[in-house]
Design an enzyme around this catalytic site. Structure first.
Site, PDB file in Angstrom:
ATOM      1  N   GLU A 303       0.885  -1.179  -0.084  1.00  0.00           N
ATOM      2  CA  GLU A 303       0.034   0.066   0.170  1.00  0.00           C
ATOM      3  C   GLU A 303       0.885   1.193  -0.170  1.00  0.00           C
ATOM      4  O   GLU A 303       0.581   2.133   0.890  1.00  0.00           O
ATOM      5  CB  GLU A 303      -0.954  -0.015   1.106  1.00  0.00           C
ATOM      6  CG  GLU A 303      -2.007  -1.189   1.089  1.00  0.00           C
ATOM      7  CD  GLU A 303      -2.929  -1.196   2.204  1.00  0.00           C
ATOM      8  OE1 GLU A 303      -4.148  -1.362   1.972  1.00  0.00           O
ATOM      9  OE2 GLU A 303      -2.739  -1.095   3.406  1.00  0.00           O
TER      10      GLU A 303
HETATM   11  C1  ACM Z   1      -2.078  -5.676   4.195  1.00  0.00           C
HETATM   12  O1  ACM Z   1      -3.322  -5.858   4.625  1.00  0.00           O
HETATM   13  N1  ACM Z   1      -1.829  -4.172   3.978  1.00  0.00           N
HETATM   14  C2  ACM Z   1      -0.883  -6.615   3.994  1.00  0.00           C
END
Ligand code: ACM
Length: 508
Positions: A303
């Site tokens: 992310e």
């Molecule tokens: C995640 O759930 N951002 C690895």
């Protein structure tokens, strides 16, 4: 009262016999069972010529877990379980041989557990403990369906559970309780997502302002606490994989060290344009090798939103001077972090995005941790990388509406048929993200659903029957409750909710 107790005995012993299955989670690889009930002597002992303190401590634990009542048995007795281990090597990691053999004979009564090393013996002790039930009517501890001949080993070397101590702090006692229950389900990796944007609870002696990012002065782990967790885990056959998620999910690092973040009002991803960032990472990872002794380190990498890099003039200027797109700057960060990991003697693990962005540009030793899409696992192993599976649709424990059936049906080999590629699939992990868990509800959010994944990761691929598993899951949940783990009813449609009304623990 009598009817209730009778119902307990009926469900826990006779039903298993009727289905010819072992009352054990995870189901062993191979087992034969008989029809005799064996009674344990009141002075029953575990014995071994091994002087391993890991084994001796386990004997003490299992004595106290199994024998919670006094008993006055009569008749033919089983007096001991003799344990032998071939090797005194107590290194623990992906290569550890966790196999064991457990033989329980009836005439004469005897019990032997044999393992390649102490960690296989720990699994064998757990299996033995799940076979012993206290019979309230006979006032005796008994093993039903003897003789038993169990030959067991895990299907996958990586069988993990992730905890997140950043979104909510979990005191050491809560972490240890998670470890206790993991050992009961033969899970062997605690993935410790110790820090994230919300808080940095872990001490660093080299960078003592890092834990200025903790929520408060109390919600912190000292280095000694972390070492204590690692040793507590090892004593239970579990190794700890620590994660420092970077360059995203790292805003808490800037509280103490603002110079490693792009700007006060735009804190992440970490600043790739300054050596201060990489110096800190190097110092931190180096220090952590003294705390987390296994070969691997999780470097996150998920992310990553690069807006703060383009919006911060100094970082944008640096990218321009390097002729980097934002994605190339992300790759630069990952490569430098990998080099640091290798320099301090660790193999890096990253979340799936790193493979999705950079594919075969990654060094071949890297391990990729799938969470977005199960189907990526097949691409990862086809590209020659090792893989850990935690697809969030069914292996995220914070998704409260995902039932045990979905956890159970998730097979790491899905879409992977080539045996060479299957070897690259190390196993998987269920993830307990911490936004809505703290010590008040972590056990009941994890258990019993994590046990369904534990069986998928240990038992042979063709052990898939829901009805049979449910029998064992109900019994396992009651076992967890007896052992002090606040596992929720197994058939909840919303995980961790309380039972709907009166009823036996074996039927919920
Ligand atoms: C995640 O759930 N951002 C690895």
């Amino acid at each position: 009262m009598f009817t209730f107790l009778f119902a307990l005995c009926f469900i826990s012993a006779a039903n298993f016999a009727a289905g010819a299955q072992a009352p054990i989670i995870p189901q062993p690889m191979q087992f034969d069972m008989g029809q005799t009930t064996l009674t344990l002597a009141s002075n029953f002992v575990f014995n071994s010529s091994s002087k391993s303190s890991t084994l001796v401590n386990a004997f003490e634990r299992y004595k106290s877990l199994i024998f919670s009542h006094t008993s006055s048995p009569t008749g033919t007795m089983l007096g001991s379980l003799s344990v032998t281990v071939d090797s005194a090597d107590e290194n623990l990691g992906l290569d550890t041989d966790e196999s064991y053999m457990l033989k329980i004979e009836t005439s004469p009564a005897s019990a032997e557990l044999h393992a390649a090393n102490v960690y296989g013996a720990l699994h064998g002790l757990e299996t033995f403990s799940q076979l012993v039930m206290y019979n309230f009517t006979a006032d005796a501890y008994q093993i039903s369906n003897a003789p038993w001949n169990i030959n067991d080993k895990p299907r996958f070397p990586y069988r993990g559970l992730m905890i997140d101590t950043s979104r909510h702090f979990e005191p050491i006692r809560a972490v240890k309780q998670v470890l206790d229950a993991m050992a009961y389900a033969k899970l062997n990796v605690l993935h410790w997502h110790v820090v994230d944007s919300q808080s940095f609870p872990l001490q660093s002696v080299k960078y003592p302002k890092l834990w200025d990012g903790a929520y408060t002065g109390q919600e912190r782990f000292t280095i000694d606490d972390a070492k204590d967790v690692v040793e507590y885990a090892r004593q239970r056959g579990i190794w700890v994989l620590v994660e420092f998620d970077m360059p995203g999910h790292a805003a808490s690092w800037c509280v103490g060290y603002p110079e490693i973040c792009p700007a006060p009002d735009c804190t992440q991803p970490l600043n790739p344009a300054t050596n201060a960032t990489f110096d800190l990472i190097e110092g931190l990872l180096q220090e952590m090798t003294g705390v987390f002794p296994n070969q691997y380190i999780h470097l996150g990498g998920d992310e990553v939103n690069t807006n703060c890099w383009t919006k911060t003039p100094s970082v944008a200027a640096w990218m321009k001077s390097q002729n980097f797109t934002t994605d190339q700057a992300y790759m630069y960060f990952i490569e430098r972090a990998h080099k640091i990991a290798h320099d301090v003697g660790r193999i890096p693990i990253n979340w799936e995005e790193v493979f999705n962005h950079f594919g075969t540009q990654l060094d071949k030793e890297s391990i990729i941790h799938v969470w977005l899409n199960h189907a990526t696992a097949a691409k990862i192993v086809a590209a020659g990388y090792r893989c850990i599976l935690s697809n969030s649709d069914v292996w995220y424990l914070d998704h409260l509406t995902v039932t045990w059936e979905k956890f159970y049906d998730n097979d790491p080999f899905q879409g992977i048929s080539d045996p060479n590629q299957q070897k690259l699939m190390l196993g998987g992990e269920v993830c307990m993200w911490g936004e809505t868990v703290d010590p008040s509800d972590i056990d009941q959010t994890i258990w019993p659903r994590a046990a369904a994944a534990a069986e998928r990761l240990w038992s042979p691929q063709d052990v898939t029957d829901h009805d049979q598993f449910l029998q064992r899951l109900l019994a396992f949940r009651c076992l967890l409750n007896r052992r002090g783990i606040k596992a929720a009813p197994a058939n909840n449609t919303q995980a961790r909710s309380a039972p709907h009304g009166p009823g036996s623990c074996y039927k919920q």
